[in-house]
Motif scaffolding. Structure first.
Motif, PDB file in Angstrom:
ATOM      1  N   TYR A   1       0.957  -1.246  -0.013  1.00 48.64           N
ATOM      2  CA  TYR A   1      -0.137  -0.006   0.009  1.00 48.64           C
ATOM      3  C   TYR A   1       0.918   1.299  -0.145  1.00 48.64           C
ATOM      4  CZ  TYR A   1      -2.994  -3.562   1.600  1.00 48.64           C
ATOM      5  OH  TYR A   1      -3.816  -4.843   1.727  1.00 48.64           O
TER       6      TYR A   1
ATOM      7  N   ARG B   1      -1.667   3.919   2.407  1.00 51.19           N
ATOM      8  CA  ARG B   1      -0.654   3.394   3.196  1.00 51.19           C
ATOM      9  C   ARG B   1      -0.927   3.892   4.788  1.00 51.19           C
ATOM     10  NH1 ARG B   1       3.348   5.447   4.767  1.00 51.19           N
ATOM     11  NH2 ARG B   1       3.819   6.854   2.794  1.00 51.19           N
TER      12      ARG B   1
ATOM     13  N   ALA C   1       1.881  -1.152   5.502  1.00 52.55           N
ATOM     14  CA  ALA C   1       2.749  -0.627   4.197  1.00 52.55           C
ATOM     15  C   ALA C   1       2.749  -1.916   3.196  1.00 52.55           C
ATOM     16  CB  ALA C   1       4.042  -0.154   4.377  1.00 52.55           C
ATOM     17  N   GLU C   2       2.845  -3.066   4.142  1.00 57.08           N
ATOM     18  CA  GLU C   2       2.796  -4.450   3.118  1.00 57.08           C
ATOM     19  C   GLU C   2       2.135  -5.537   4.235  1.00 57.08           C
ATOM     20  OE1 GLU C   2       7.556  -4.006   3.055  1.00 57.08           O
ATOM     21  OE2 GLU C   2       6.901  -6.077   2.507  1.00 57.08           O
TER      22      GLU C   2
END
Lengths: 83, 150, 150, 83
Positions: D7, D12, D18-19
């Protein structure tokens, strides 16, 4: 009227003159071009109808009908190729 | 606004930096450099000499820039054109335009180049293996500038 | 072709000189520099931070340049985009295009910028007096890139 | 299938991640978006119909109908604003 003539680039080379003073009988750019053509030779050839050249009066390009004034700076030159 | 006709080489980076110096309102600088090529009209060019009409050149360039300023909102314009003898690879002309927005910078930069090509009194003479020749004006330059007619 | 994403400042003059180095076939270099402005959407911007998607960014930029090479005959292209925190007046992006002829250089340079604006994965966050804000995509950027649709 | 999610930017920050790894029941981008929406909260809000976001599969932007493959890298992000 008296005109201060300038010639540039290919026309300067063909005419063999860069500047000269001309006494014009007429009043317009067309009259001036006709008077120069009447010199014959390269003048008649380069300024013939259908040949591409530009005329600037006091450093602005003008149309053949443009009126001239005494002591004007007149330049005759080929289409430009700078840039 | 800066208009210069000179024999000396110019420096694209220095000219654009000078436009940007101390400003934070410029969003876009479009620039163009025209260069002398080793080929033209199918034959090799060893060198070229640029002649111009002193006085009229600067007036014609100023008039083009004035027109660009009427058509677009510009923050600064620089035009430098070289004269004299140039070799292939040498710079000939620089046009740089600063604006808030990229569309105006691009359009004005291209307009000034197209108009310069047909209205600024410069002439090129090329040196080729077959001798010297004056460059002929191109119909494509008339077409390019005609696009800008209102 | 050169594609770089970097935090460091770039040098327009040095990049264009590198494209020209040792060549005599380039007739035109069109270039564009996008800069961080002190104003956007009517309010003052004190700084901005550019985020990107590493890996995809380079692929997306390469794809844009490939498209430009299909549409126009180009001799070289350089694209540099900065990331990280930038201040008003700082450079953000450089696009430089070398071609034999000016029309192709201008068109390809503007196309790459327009396409980059809508297809390369970068995002701007601005710092204003009212706090931080992510910049919204502009409809005008979609309009700009739509002009290039075949 | 297992998907590797990324993201970026505003999304995000909104999602707060973020992931992550996601196990998808369906087969397309649409299925994935529906599954994420079903988490509710900011996911339902940001991925709602009519909201502007982009989905890239293995670093290429794709349409909602695009099929997904096991272990693909999927990124969801706002419309881009670089340049």
């Amino acid at each position: 009227m008296k005109l201060n003539m300038l010639y540039f680039a290919r026309l300067r080379e063909r005419f063999g003159v860069a500047e000269e003073s001309v006494e014009l009988a007429g009043t317009t750019v067309m009259d001036l071009v006709a008077q120069l053509q009447a010199r014959g030779g390269v003048w008649a050839e380069e300024l013939a109808a259908g040949r591409s050249f530009r005329v600037a009066v006091n450093q602005e390009i003008v149309a053949p009908e443009a009126a001239l004034t005494d002591n004007a700076e007149i330049a005759i030159f080929p289409p430009v190729t700078g840039g | 606004m800066k208009i210069v006709v000179q024999a000396e080489v110019f420096d694209l980076g220095a000219e654009v930096n000078a436009m940007r110096q101390g400003r934070t309102d410029i969003g876009a600088v479009a620039s163009f450099v025209g260069l002398a090529r080793d080929m033209n009209e199918g034959s090799g060019v060893q060198a070229m000499t640029l002649e111009h009409y002193p006085g009229m050149t600067e007036k014609a360039l100023a008039a083009l820039i004035d027109e660009a300023n009427v058509r677009w909102t510009l923050l600064d314009v620089t035009v430098i054109h070289r004269v004299g003898r140039l070799l292939p690879g040498d710079s000939i002309v620089l046009v740089a335009v600063a604006s808030s927005h990229r569309g105006e910078a691009f359009a004005a930069c291209e307009f000034i180049m197209d108009a310069l090509k047909t209205r600024a009194p410069f002439w090129k003479k090329e040196e080729t293996a077959e001798g010297e020749r004056w460059v002929d004006a191109r119909a494509s330059d008339d077409t390019a500038v005609a696009r800008w007619a209102k």
